[in-house]
Structure formats: C-alpha cells, structure tokens
Scaffold this motif. Sequence first.
Motif, short mmCIF file in Angstrom:
data_model
loop_
_atom_site.label_atom_id
_atom_site.label_comp_id
_atom_site.label_asym_id
_atom_site.label_seq_id
_atom_site.Cartn_x
_atom_site.Cartn_y
_atom_site.Cartn_z
N ILE A 108 -12.09 -12.34 16.36
CA ILE A 108 -11.97 -12.55 14.91
C ILE A 108 -12.38 -11.24 14.24
CG2 ILE A 108 -12.75 -13.94 12.94
CD1 ILE A 108 -13.60 -16.09 15.18
N GLY A 109 -11.43 -10.56 13.62
CA GLY A 109 -11.75 -9.25 13.03
C GLY A 109 -10.55 -8.61 12.38
N GLY A 110 -10.67 -7.31 12.15
CA GLY A 110 -9.60 -6.56 11.50
C GLY A 110 -8.78 -5.76 12.50
N ASP A 111 -7.96 -4.86 11.98
CA ASP A 111 -7.03 -4.14 12.86
C ASP A 111 -7.77 -3.25 13.88
OD1 ASP A 111 -7.76 -2.51 10.70
OD2 ASP A 111 -5.99 -1.24 10.96
N GLY A 112 -8.93 -2.72 13.50
CA GLY A 112 -9.70 -1.92 14.45
C GLY A 112 -10.12 -2.77 15.65
N SER A 113 -10.59 -3.97 15.35
CA SER A 113 -11.01 -4.88 16.43
C SER A 113 -9.83 -5.23 17.33
CB SER A 113 -11.60 -6.15 15.82
OG SER A 113 -12.66 -5.82 14.97
N ILE A 139 -3.88 -6.64 6.96
CA ILE A 139 -3.40 -6.64 8.34
C ILE A 139 -1.90 -6.92 8.38
CG2 ILE A 139 -3.64 -7.69 10.63
CD1 ILE A 139 -6.55 -7.93 10.12
N ASN A 140 -1.19 -6.02 8.99
CA ASN A 140 0.27 -6.10 9.04
C ASN A 140 0.72 -7.37 9.78
OD1 ASN A 140 2.87 -4.98 8.53
ND2 ASN A 140 2.98 -4.43 10.71
N GLY A 141 1.76 -8.00 9.26
CA GLY A 141 2.32 -9.17 9.93
C GLY A 141 1.77 -10.48 9.42
N SER A 142 0.70 -10.42 8.61
CA SER A 142 0.16 -11.65 8.03
C SER A 142 0.01 -11.48 6.53
CB SER A 142 -1.21 -11.99 8.64
OG SER A 142 -1.66 -13.23 8.12
N GLU A 143 0.47 -12.46 5.78
CA GLU A 143 0.34 -12.37 4.33
C GLU A 143 -1.09 -12.65 3.88
OE1 GLU A 143 3.42 -14.97 2.70
OE2 GLU A 143 4.82 -13.93 4.03
N TYR A 144 -1.92 -13.14 4.81
CA TYR A 144 -3.27 -13.52 4.41
C TYR A 144 -4.28 -13.20 5.50
CZ TYR A 144 -7.03 -15.81 2.10
OH TYR A 144 -8.24 -16.01 1.47
N THR A 145 -5.47 -12.78 5.11
CA THR A 145 -6.55 -12.62 6.09
C THR A 145 -7.78 -13.36 5.57
OG1 THR A 145 -7.39 -10.58 5.07
CG2 THR A 145 -5.75 -10.32 6.82
N ILE A 146 -8.56 -13.89 6.51
CA ILE A 146 -9.73 -14.70 6.15
C ILE A 146 -10.74 -13.88 5.34
CG2 ILE A 146 -11.68 -16.00 7.09
CD1 ILE A 146 -9.97 -16.32 9.65
N GLY A 147 -11.16 -14.41 4.22
CA GLY A 147 -12.19 -13.75 3.41
C GLY A 147 -11.66 -13.21 2.09
N PHE A 307 -0.16 -7.51 18.80
CA PHE A 307 -1.14 -6.51 18.34
C PHE A 307 -0.43 -5.20 17.99
CE2 PHE A 307 -5.07 -8.45 20.64
CZ PHE A 307 -5.39 -9.18 19.50
N ASP A 308 0.63 -4.88 18.73
CA ASP A 308 1.37 -3.65 18.44
C ASP A 308 1.81 -3.63 16.98
OD1 ASP A 308 1.23 -2.39 20.83
OD2 ASP A 308 3.02 -3.35 21.66
N GLU A 309 2.30 -4.78 16.51
CA GLU A 309 2.77 -4.88 15.13
C GLU A 309 1.57 -4.97 14.17
OE1 GLU A 309 5.69 -8.00 14.57
OE2 GLU A 309 5.51 -7.84 12.39
N ALA A 310 0.57 -5.73 14.58
CA ALA A 310 -0.58 -5.98 13.69
C ALA A 310 -1.34 -4.69 13.34
CB ALA A 310 -1.53 -6.99 14.33
N VAL A 311 -1.34 -3.71 14.23
CA VAL A 311 -2.12 -2.50 13.96
C VAL A 311 -1.34 -1.43 13.17
CG1 VAL A 311 -3.63 -2.88 15.95
CG2 VAL A 311 -1.64 -1.39 16.21
N GLN A 312 -0.08 -1.74 12.85
CA GLN A 312 0.68 -0.83 11.98
C GLN A 312 0.20 -0.98 10.53
OE1 GLN A 312 2.96 1.22 13.44
NE2 GLN A 312 2.33 0.20 15.33
#
Length: 330
Positions: A108-113, A139-147, A307-312
């Motif tokens: 559970i974290g951000g793109d660095g994690s 975070i790429n690929g999601s319209e929403y992140t927790i918090g 993750f490849d997409e999420a870290v863009q």
Amino acid sequence: MNTFNAKNLKRIGVYTSGGDAPGMNAAIRAAVRMAIFKNIEVYGIFQGYQGMIDKQIKPLELGSMANVIQRGGTVLKSGRCKDFHMAEARALAAQNLKDAGIQALICIGGDGSFRGAKILWEEHQIPTMGVPGTIDNDINGSEYTIGFDTAVNTALEAIDKIRDTAASHDRLFIVEVMGRNTGYIAIEVGLAGGAEEVFFPEHPFDLQRVVNKVKKGMERGKKSSILVTAEGPTPGYAYEIAQKLKDEAGFSAKVCILGHIQRGGSPTALDRMVASRFSALAVEKLLQGHCNAMIGLQGTSYKMISFDEAVQKKPFSYEELLDLVNILSQ
Ligand code: ADP
C-alpha cells in the motif's frame, strides 16, 4: 503484469510504504480480513521496506484490525528506506520474507513503493499486488488514490475558516496546499473553496493574472480574495508569491501554509470505501496468481494495472477545471 503459481499460497505479507495517507488503515484492514476469509495467513511488515530488511514482521489476526478503519495514518507505520535502492539490501529483505514463509505481498503506497515492489519481483520473484495510497492522486492508471479526498476536505475546512477572517478584514490570502510535483489537490481545493486563482507546478504563479483578477474584483466591490498554491518543489512557495505581489504590485497578502495537517485525520467515507475495495480486490487477484500490478479505479470499474504503467507520469488535464475556477470566481 505477470503471473505466478498461487496454488499453494498460504501466507502473504502486507506493508505500507512512502508517504502515509488517510485511509491506509482501512486498506490494511481489508487486505487482512479478505485474506483470512480466503484461509490465507497474513503477516504485517512494519515500517515499509526498512521492516523487510530489519525483520519487523508479525502475524496479524482478525482482531488486530479492530477499531482501525476510522483512524488516520497507518498502524503498520510507513517510511522511506534508502537502503532498498541497493541490491544487497533487497536480497536480505527477500531472504527475510522467505524465512518468514511469506510467499506474496500487498504493498500500500505510491509509485516509489511500486518501483521497489517491481524490482523485488524482477530480482527475487516475490509477487506483489499494489494498492495506490497517496494524498497526491498522482498514480498513473488510476483516477483515484487513497487519501486524496480526506486531504482535499481538510484543506477546504481550513479555507472556509480563512475566508471568514479574509472577509472581515478585506484581505488577500495565499493558501499553500500539498502537491510537490502536481496540482491535483490545489485545483480541487481551489474550485471547491471558491478561490480566485490556483497555482501548481504545471501552471505556475503569474503576477499579471493575479493583479488583473484582484483589480477586476475590487471594481465590483469585492474586498477579499483567496489564492491557492501547491507547495511545489520546496514548501514555502506562498511566501515567494506574497513577496512578488508586494514588490511588484504593492499588494499586501497574508500567507497560510497548511502543511502536514493534510496528511492526517479520520478518512472520509470515500477513502474508506475505495481503500476497502482496492485491498479486497488486490488479495483476490493475488490468489488468482496475478502480480507485478496494482488495483486502480477507472470510471466506476476497479481494474488491474501493471506496475510498468503505474510508475509512468500520470497525465494531468487541468485546463477545464482551471477555466471553471476563473469563471466562477470572476
Ligand atoms: P511513495 O511510495 O509514496 O511514492 P517513495 O517515492 O519515497 O514514496 O518510495 C518509497 C520507498 O520505496 C523508498 O523509500 C524506497 O525504499 C522504495 N523505492 C522507491 N523507488 C525505488 C527504486 N527505484 N528501487 C528500489 N526501491 C525503491
């Protein structure tokens, strides 16, 4: 996205990493309880990647998650771990996980994690499913992140209070919200808080714009104005803006930096709900043998994103919202 043999999956680990965000506890709770429901044991890894290296690994039960859904922060603690950038530290972490019988992970974290989790898969074949948790919504690929929703609401409460004093004293206020690399928080707070202007890394401060806007407002009798700015690379950007307004336009502005209060507090209903759905699905996907990916929200659908997409870098189309901020505060 990758797959692994999940047939004999008996024990998973869950950890929070990077910047903390309200709703992370709801995400941990959902991961733990969904896994136990599926007859999988769950271990908590404390302090993110540092805890993997230092063996801060403990079993979690149903009761460990009592009374946490409404709490901000993360009961597993979070943090940044420089050592995890080194291959030897990651090898030690992988060995510690294997020694503890942990076969797969929920991060559970951000793109660095997620970058850390991706490399752990590439080097040591430890499968991970990610849950995007960061107040920045970047975070790429999601319209929403927790918090995100909790952070925006916290900032809004503050702006509503500032508005009272701004109106009583005919003042110009500059409110600085979080957002180092992007302006998701700033633009939403600006629109929902009725700000005159919003600045963020993609749309930096423009003296002439502000001067024109404030003067136009004054002509129709407006006595107070609120400008919202994202902090940018270093917190305190609002002071820079105030100085420029003073030196170059003779405007005196008060500064309010909201800072870390935006990270805390009880998560909103939206954050608890999304957190619960993200994590529950993350466990299910892991049990189906999917890994090296995160769960994201696209429209009303919860989906797996590699993750490849999420870290863009996430594209940020703010123009429409910015136009609306300007039209509605004219
Ligand atoms: P966030 O997850 O909120 O984006 P960070 O960017 O600080 O937060 O990342 C959290 C942690 O993930 C870092 O402290 C580090 O331990 C690990 N990490 C980040 N990027 C990498 C990478 N490229 N390789 C290995 N580990 C990484």
